[in-house]
Design a protein around this motif. Structure first.
Motif, PDB file in Angstrom:
ATOM      1  N   VAL A  37       0.861  -1.177   0.000  1.00  0.00           N
ATOM      2  CA  VAL A  37       0.000   0.000   0.000  1.00  0.00           C
ATOM      3  C   VAL A  37       0.898   1.227   0.000  1.00  0.00           C
ATOM      4  CG1 VAL A  37      -1.763   1.273   1.244  1.00  0.00           C
ATOM      5  CG2 VAL A  37      -1.791  -1.204   1.294  1.00  0.00           C
ATOM      6  N   HIS A  38       0.642   2.146  -0.930  1.00  0.00           N
ATOM      7  CA  HIS A  38       1.393   3.403  -0.977  1.00  0.00           C
ATOM      8  C   HIS A  38       0.406   4.543  -0.743  1.00  0.00           C
ATOM      9  CE1 HIS A  38       4.668   6.074  -1.898  1.00  0.00           C
ATOM     10  NE2 HIS A  38       3.852   6.765  -2.680  1.00  0.00           N
ATOM     11  N   VAL A  39       0.546   5.241   0.381  1.00  0.00           N
ATOM     12  CA  VAL A  39      -0.361   6.314   0.775  1.00  0.00           C
ATOM     13  C   VAL A  39       0.387   7.640   0.672  1.00  0.00           C
ATOM     14  CG1 VAL A  39      -1.832   7.200   2.614  1.00  0.00           C
ATOM     15  CG2 VAL A  39      -1.509   4.752   2.374  1.00  0.00           C
ATOM     16  N   VAL A  40      -0.265   8.625   0.041  1.00  0.00           N
ATOM     17  CA  VAL A  40       0.299   9.963  -0.079  1.00  0.00           C
ATOM     18  C   VAL A  40      -0.678  10.941   0.565  1.00  0.00           C
ATOM     19  CG1 VAL A  40       1.066  11.766  -1.647  1.00  0.00           C
ATOM     20  CG2 VAL A  40       1.488   9.380  -2.217  1.00  0.00           C
ATOM     21  N   LEU A  41      -0.203  11.677   1.553  1.00  0.00           N
ATOM     22  CA  LEU A  41      -0.997  12.716   2.206  1.00  0.00           C
ATOM     23  C   LEU A  41      -0.476  14.056   1.719  1.00  0.00           C
ATOM     24  CD1 LEU A  41      -1.054  11.261   5.831  1.00  0.00           C
ATOM     25  CD2 LEU A  41      -2.705  10.895   3.997  1.00  0.00           C
ATOM     26  N   ASN A  42      -1.394  14.923   1.280  1.00  0.00           N
ATOM     27  CA  ASN A  42      -1.012  16.158   0.626  1.00  0.00           C
ATOM     28  C   ASN A  42      -1.876  17.297   1.143  1.00  0.00           C
ATOM     29  OD1 ASN A  42       0.091  17.994  -1.104  1.00  0.00           O
ATOM     30  ND2 ASN A  42      -0.597  17.007  -2.975  1.00  0.00           N
ATOM     31  N   VAL A  43      -1.308  18.491   1.204  1.00  0.00           N
ATOM     32  CA  VAL A  43      -2.057  19.690   1.577  1.00  0.00           C
ATOM     33  C   VAL A  43      -1.967  20.669   0.417  1.00  0.00           C
ATOM     34  CG1 VAL A  43      -2.227  21.618   3.175  1.00  0.00           C
ATOM     35  CG2 VAL A  43      -1.571  19.383   4.021  1.00  0.00           C
ATOM     36  N   GLU A  44      -3.111  21.076  -0.110  1.00  0.00           N
ATOM     37  CA  GLU A  44      -3.181  22.075  -1.178  1.00  0.00           C
ATOM     38  C   GLU A  44      -4.128  23.178  -0.719  1.00  0.00           C
ATOM     39  OE1 GLU A  44      -4.461  20.100  -4.685  1.00  0.00           O
ATOM     40  OE2 GLU A  44      -2.628  18.934  -4.873  1.00  0.00           O
ATOM     41  N   LYS A  45      -3.578  24.340  -0.474  1.00  0.00           N
ATOM     42  CA  LYS A  45      -4.318  25.484   0.047  1.00  0.00           C
ATOM     43  C   LYS A  45      -5.044  25.080   1.327  1.00  0.00           C
ATOM     44  CE  LYS A  45      -4.683  27.744  -4.379  1.00  0.00           C
ATOM     45  NZ  LYS A  45      -5.520  28.286  -5.419  1.00  0.00           N
ATOM     46  N   GLN A  46      -6.368  25.040   1.334  1.00  0.00           N
ATOM     47  CA  GLN A  46      -7.115  24.692   2.543  1.00  0.00           C
ATOM     48  C   GLN A  46      -7.622  23.246   2.525  1.00  0.00           C
ATOM     49  OE1 GLN A  46      -7.370  26.652   5.225  1.00  0.00           O
ATOM     50  NE2 GLN A  46      -6.125  28.166   4.117  1.00  0.00           N
ATOM     51  N   GLN A  47      -7.365  22.514   1.435  1.00  0.00           N
ATOM     52  CA  GLN A  47      -7.865  21.144   1.308  1.00  0.00           C
ATOM     53  C   GLN A  47      -6.787  20.133   1.699  1.00  0.00           C
ATOM     54  OE1 GLN A  47     -10.729  20.161   1.159  1.00  0.00           O
ATOM     55  NE2 GLN A  47     -11.975  21.120  -0.402  1.00  0.00           N
ATOM     56  N   GLN A  48      -7.183  19.166   2.476  1.00  0.00           N
ATOM     57  CA  GLN A  48      -6.326  18.042   2.834  1.00  0.00           C
ATOM     58  C   GLN A  48      -6.672  16.896   1.881  1.00  0.00           C
ATOM     59  OE1 GLN A  48      -4.301  18.568   5.589  1.00  0.00           O
ATOM     60  NE2 GLN A  48      -5.239  20.556   5.937  1.00  0.00           N
ATOM     61  N   LYS A  49      -5.669  16.301   1.266  1.00  0.00           N
ATOM     62  CA  LYS A  49      -5.909  15.278   0.260  1.00  0.00           C
ATOM     63  C   LYS A  49      -5.174  13.996   0.642  1.00  0.00           C
ATOM     64  CE  LYS A  49      -5.814  14.856  -4.758  1.00  0.00           C
ATOM     65  NZ  LYS A  49      -5.424  15.502  -6.012  1.00  0.00           N
ATOM     66  N   ALA A  50      -5.870  12.880   0.505  1.00  0.00           N
ATOM     67  CA  ALA A  50      -5.274  11.572   0.769  1.00  0.00           C
ATOM     68  C   ALA A  50      -5.456  10.696  -0.464  1.00  0.00           C
ATOM     69  CB  ALA A  50      -5.936  10.929   1.971  1.00  0.00           C
ATOM     70  N   GLU A  51      -4.367  10.067  -0.904  1.00  0.00           N
ATOM     71  CA  GLU A  51      -4.384   9.174  -2.059  1.00  0.00           C
ATOM     72  C   GLU A  51      -3.717   7.867  -1.653  1.00  0.00           C
ATOM     73  OE1 GLU A  51      -2.044  11.178  -4.965  1.00  0.00           O
ATOM     74  OE2 GLU A  51      -3.631  12.590  -5.495  1.00  0.00           O
ATOM     75  N   PHE A  62      -6.686   2.170  -7.018  1.00  0.00           N
ATOM     76  CA  PHE A  62      -6.298   3.533  -6.658  1.00  0.00           C
ATOM     77  C   PHE A  62      -7.529   4.300  -6.223  1.00  0.00           C
ATOM     78  CE2 PHE A  62      -5.808   8.014  -7.677  1.00  0.00           C
ATOM     79  CZ  PHE A  62      -4.637   8.314  -7.002  1.00  0.00           C
ATOM     80  N   ALA A  63      -7.365   5.141  -5.204  1.00  0.00           N
ATOM     81  CA  ALA A  63      -8.455   6.011  -4.751  1.00  0.00           C
ATOM     82  C   ALA A  63      -7.856   7.285  -4.177  1.00  0.00           C
ATOM     83  CB  ALA A  63      -9.324   5.318  -3.708  1.00  0.00           C
ATOM     84  N   ALA A  64      -8.659   8.354  -4.208  1.00  0.00           N
ATOM     85  CA  ALA A  64      -8.243   9.647  -3.651  1.00  0.00           C
ATOM     86  C   ALA A  64      -9.451  10.288  -2.988  1.00  0.00           C
ATOM     87  CB  ALA A  64      -7.692  10.552  -4.738  1.00  0.00           C
TER      88      ALA A  64
END
Length: 95
Positions: A37-51, A62-64
């Motif tokens: 499992v490869h998980v990427v946690l990302n912050v873009e402006k005010q949104q928190q993103k998990a892929e 794959f899911a995001a």
């Protein structure tokens, strides 16, 4: 199951790491042939993103998900992956 956790513009704390591992153990209850499992946690402006990209036996899923809170984004991600893994498991059992 091996979980690789990376963060873009966010520091991966121990609590985030524990939260991700406990949530992904839910996937392992439904389908035990999850290899990586490869998980990427990302912050873009005010949104928190998990892929996440999950390597299954014979396929990849794959899911995001995005949310204002990182923990809610992880929860939504797990729900999406859970549905996809169950669908993949049903396809294997039909054949």
């Amino acid at each position: 199951m091996q979980i690789n956790l990376t963060g873009h513009h966010v520091e991966i704390t121990e609590s985030l790491r524990e939260y991700v591992t406990t949530k992904f153990s839910k996937l392992e209850r439904h389908f035990d042939q999850i290899h990586n499992v490869h998980v990427v946690l990302n912050v873009e402006k005010q949104q928190q993103k998990a892929e996440a990209k999950v390597s299954l036996n014979g396929a990849e899923v794959f899911a995001a998900a995005e949310h204002a809170d990182m923990y809610h984004a992880i929860d939504a991600l797990i729900d999406k992956l859970d549905r996809q893994v169950i669908k993949h498991k049903e396809k294997l059992s039909k054949h």
